[in-house]
Design a protein around this motif. Structure first.
Motif, PDB file in Angstrom:
ATOM      1  N   LEU B 183       0.885  -1.313   0.138  1.00 22.26           N
ATOM      2  CA  LEU B 183       0.094   0.048   0.108  1.00 22.26           C
ATOM      3  C   LEU B 183       1.048   1.222  -0.003  1.00 22.26           C
ATOM      4  CD1 LEU B 183      -2.608  -1.127   2.511  1.00 22.26           C
ATOM      5  CD2 LEU B 183      -3.163  -0.496   0.532  1.00 22.26           C
ATOM      6  N   THR B 184       0.763   1.978  -0.814  1.00 18.32           N
ATOM      7  CA  THR B 184       1.569   3.420  -0.914  1.00 18.32           C
ATOM      8  C   THR B 184       0.971   4.364  -0.001  1.00 18.32           C
ATOM      9  OG1 THR B 184       0.318   4.359  -2.717  1.00 18.32           O
ATOM     10  CG2 THR B 184       2.256   2.752  -3.356  1.00 18.32           C
ATOM     11  N   THR B 185       1.886   5.370   0.305  1.00 15.69           N
ATOM     12  CA  THR B 185       1.560   6.534   1.417  1.00 15.69           C
ATOM     13  C   THR B 185       1.324   7.687   0.415  1.00 15.69           C
ATOM     14  OG1 THR B 185       3.841   6.913   1.625  1.00 15.69           O
ATOM     15  CG2 THR B 185       2.779   5.716   3.473  1.00 15.69           C
ATOM     16  N   GLY B 186       1.754   7.843  -0.491  1.00 14.55           N
ATOM     17  CA  GLY B 186       1.642   8.798  -1.398  1.00 14.55           C
ATOM     18  C   GLY B 186       0.664   8.573  -2.645  1.00 14.55           C
ATOM     19  N   SER B 187       0.010   9.439  -3.157  1.00 12.05           N
ATOM     20  CA  SER B 187      -0.597   9.261  -4.404  1.00 12.05           C
ATOM     21  C   SER B 187       0.427   8.809  -5.399  1.00 12.05           C
ATOM     22  CB  SER B 187      -1.349  10.530  -4.886  1.00 12.05           C
ATOM     23  OG  SER B 187      -2.230  10.324  -5.897  1.00 12.05           O
ATOM     24  N   ALA B 188       0.075   7.662  -5.938  1.00 13.16           N
ATOM     25  CA  ALA B 188       1.179   7.007  -6.821  1.00 13.16           C
ATOM     26  C   ALA B 188       0.840   7.529  -8.468  1.00 13.16           C
ATOM     27  CB  ALA B 188       1.049   5.651  -6.849  1.00 13.16           C
ATOM     28  N   PHE B 189      -0.507   7.787  -8.419  1.00 18.85           N
ATOM     29  CA  PHE B 189      -0.954   7.965  -9.724  1.00 18.85           C
ATOM     30  C   PHE B 189      -1.669   9.493  -9.815  1.00 18.85           C
ATOM     31  CE2 PHE B 189      -1.246   3.496  -9.419  1.00 18.85           C
ATOM     32  CZ  PHE B 189      -0.426   2.943 -10.789  1.00 18.85           C
ATOM     33  N   THR B 190      -1.755  10.352 -11.008  1.00 18.57           N
ATOM     34  CA  THR B 190      -2.088  11.660 -11.012  1.00 18.57           C
ATOM     35  C   THR B 190      -3.250  11.342 -12.100  1.00 18.57           C
ATOM     36  OG1 THR B 190      -0.006  12.367 -10.638  1.00 18.57           O
ATOM     37  CG2 THR B 190      -1.659  13.907 -11.590  1.00 18.57           C
ATOM     38  N   VAL B 210       6.062   3.520 -10.675  1.00 20.26           N
ATOM     39  CA  VAL B 210       5.313   4.392 -11.467  1.00 20.26           C
ATOM     40  C   VAL B 210       6.190   5.301 -12.356  1.00 20.26           C
ATOM     41  CG1 VAL B 210       3.404   6.034 -11.518  1.00 20.26           C
ATOM     42  CG2 VAL B 210       3.200   4.193 -10.157  1.00 20.26           C
ATOM     43  N   ASN B 211       6.222   5.195 -13.498  1.00 24.44           N
ATOM     44  CA  ASN B 211       7.051   5.847 -14.564  1.00 24.44           C
ATOM     45  C   ASN B 211       8.631   5.921 -14.035  1.00 24.44           C
ATOM     46  OD1 ASN B 211       4.843   6.716 -15.835  1.00 24.44           O
ATOM     47  ND2 ASN B 211       4.561   8.489 -15.059  1.00 24.44           N
TER      48      ASN B 211
END
Lengths: 134, 276
Positions: B183-190, B210-211
């Motif tokens: 589970l990521t803590t930051g927003s991994a996708f925009t 991601v990227n």
């Protein structure tokens, strides 16, 4: 868009899921008769969902969709899947379809009077969508 | 790709042209037994264009895990009657894309895929924030028993252990106790941005890139995945809704650990899409 949930009751020879699939396939045949479909082609018009506790299947349609009626449409199989619909209503459906061959009709006008129709809110209230975040 | 045009529901296979689907792609296996010059001719691109939808997204791996949708209303769009071939990518790098949707949900499924202890998944997607929770990019198996499982969501709020604007989840099942998982803590996708994601889950790696960049994790547990065989659901799972608004261009699924080849794979895919 006016989404409608149509829970399907079982009939002789068909449980809810099988009857929902069969009805949906026949509705698709209004647009694209079976004789024109290749085996790998589209077979249904609307998605079906299964109630998480009762196991009943519902067709998820849209009453405002304009359904193209193919000129070569044959209602025999569809009518056979609607044994609870009064004959007078079936006769009216046949007349309505015949009048609109090559044209379009709103899906809402194809739903039999005997069919339960649920709005999104009603479907949610009746437990069609699980609360758990699957 | 097998495509259904909306004007009369005739279907046809659309071939690659120089490695991708184009308006100049050849047409075959039409359900009206007619001949067409190319995809543009099939959808009447220069006349009265018609929307076209994906009946089958053919597997390019050679394993015949074709992703299909036999229900018209659930088919992703590939050609728009107004804007033409649906594409994503920066100017000059546009590539064809499947337009997904949450309501009504657009979804493709495959036959059962078998795996044992590892997963690697590479995805090119462009999600659109619609404020919803539980936006599944893809999953394997029925929701209550899903094993390989990917999830994204993008705006504020929180619920259970997945948080909007705080989540990219990939795990051996959906429950918070289903490890291994991340589970990521930051927003991994925009929202509105094309992204190439590389996910690994196995006994030594539980990662997301991601990227090309790795986010921080709120939870990161390694371990063997549970061997199983089940259907791949592209966009959502078996629960109604829960799909993604946005587009998808690529899904490469390995039932093995490819984390040591991550850079090579990423560079190969990004070399085609030029995302970052």
């Amino acid at each position: 868009m006016a989404t409608v949930y149509l829970p399907v009751e079982p009939i002789s020879g068909y449980d809810s899921a099988a009857r929902a699939d069969a009805i949906d396939a026949e509705v698709w045949c209004l647009l694209r008769p079976a004789a024109l479909q290749l085996p790998q082609d589209t077979k249904y018009l609307y998605p079906r969902i299964v109630h998480p506790t009762t196991g009943q299947t519902a067709v998820v349609g849209d009453t405002e969709d304009n359904i193209y009626i193919h000129p070569d449409v044959d209602l025999t199989n569809l009518l056979a899947l609607l044994p609870e619909v009064p004959q007078a209503e079936k006769d009216g459906l046949v007349m309505f379809i015949d009048m609109n061959r090559g044209g379009t009709v709103p899906f809402g006008q194809l739903i039999p009077s005997t069919s339960t129709q649920l709005t999104q809110v009603e479907a949610e209230a009746e437990g069609w969508f699980p609360d758990a975040p699957y | 790709m097998r495509v259904r045009r909306a004007s009369d529901n005739v279907e046809a296979d659309v071939a690659f042209d120089a490695g991708e689907l184009k308006l100049t792609s050849a047409i075959s296996n039409t359900s009206d037994a007619q001949s067409y010059t190319d995809f543009a001719d099939f959808v009447d691109h220069t006349g009265t264009p018609t929307n076209a939808f994906v009946r089958t997204w053919y597997d390019q791996s050679g394993n015949a895990y074709d992703a299909g949708q036999s229900t018209a209303a659930s088919q992703p769009k590939i050609y728009d009657s107004t804007t033409g071939l649906i594409e994503e990518g920066s100017a000059g790098n546009e590539k064809p894309a499947l337009e997904l949707g949450r309501s009504p949900r657009k979804q493709l499924t495959t036959s059962a895929i078998s795996w044992s202890t590892s997963f690697t998944a590479v995805t090119v997607l462009q999600p659109t924030d619609d404020g919803n929770f539980y936006i599944k990019n893809w999953s394997i198996g029925a929701d209550a028993t899903a094993r390989g499982y990917a999830h994204i969501s993008m705006t504020g709020g929180s619920e259970i252990d997945w948080q909007r604007d705080d989540s990219a989840m990939f795990g051996d099942g959906y429950a918070s106790t289903s490890d291994p998982r991340i589970l990521t803590t930051g927003s991994a996708f925009t929202s509105g941005s094309q992204a190439l994601s590389f996910l690994s889950l196995n006994s030594t790696a539980a990662t997301l890139h991601v990227n090309g960049s790795e986010p921080t994790y709120r939870k990161q547990t390694t371990g063997n995945t549970s061997a199983d065989s089940d259907i791949l659901y592209i966009n959502g799972g078996t629960t109604s809704g829960q799909g993604m608004n946005g587009t998808m261009q690529e899904l490469i699924l390995y039932t093995s650990d490819q984390s040591s080849s991550r850079t090579t794979i990423q560079n190969n895919v990004n070399g085609f899409y030029s995302i970052y």
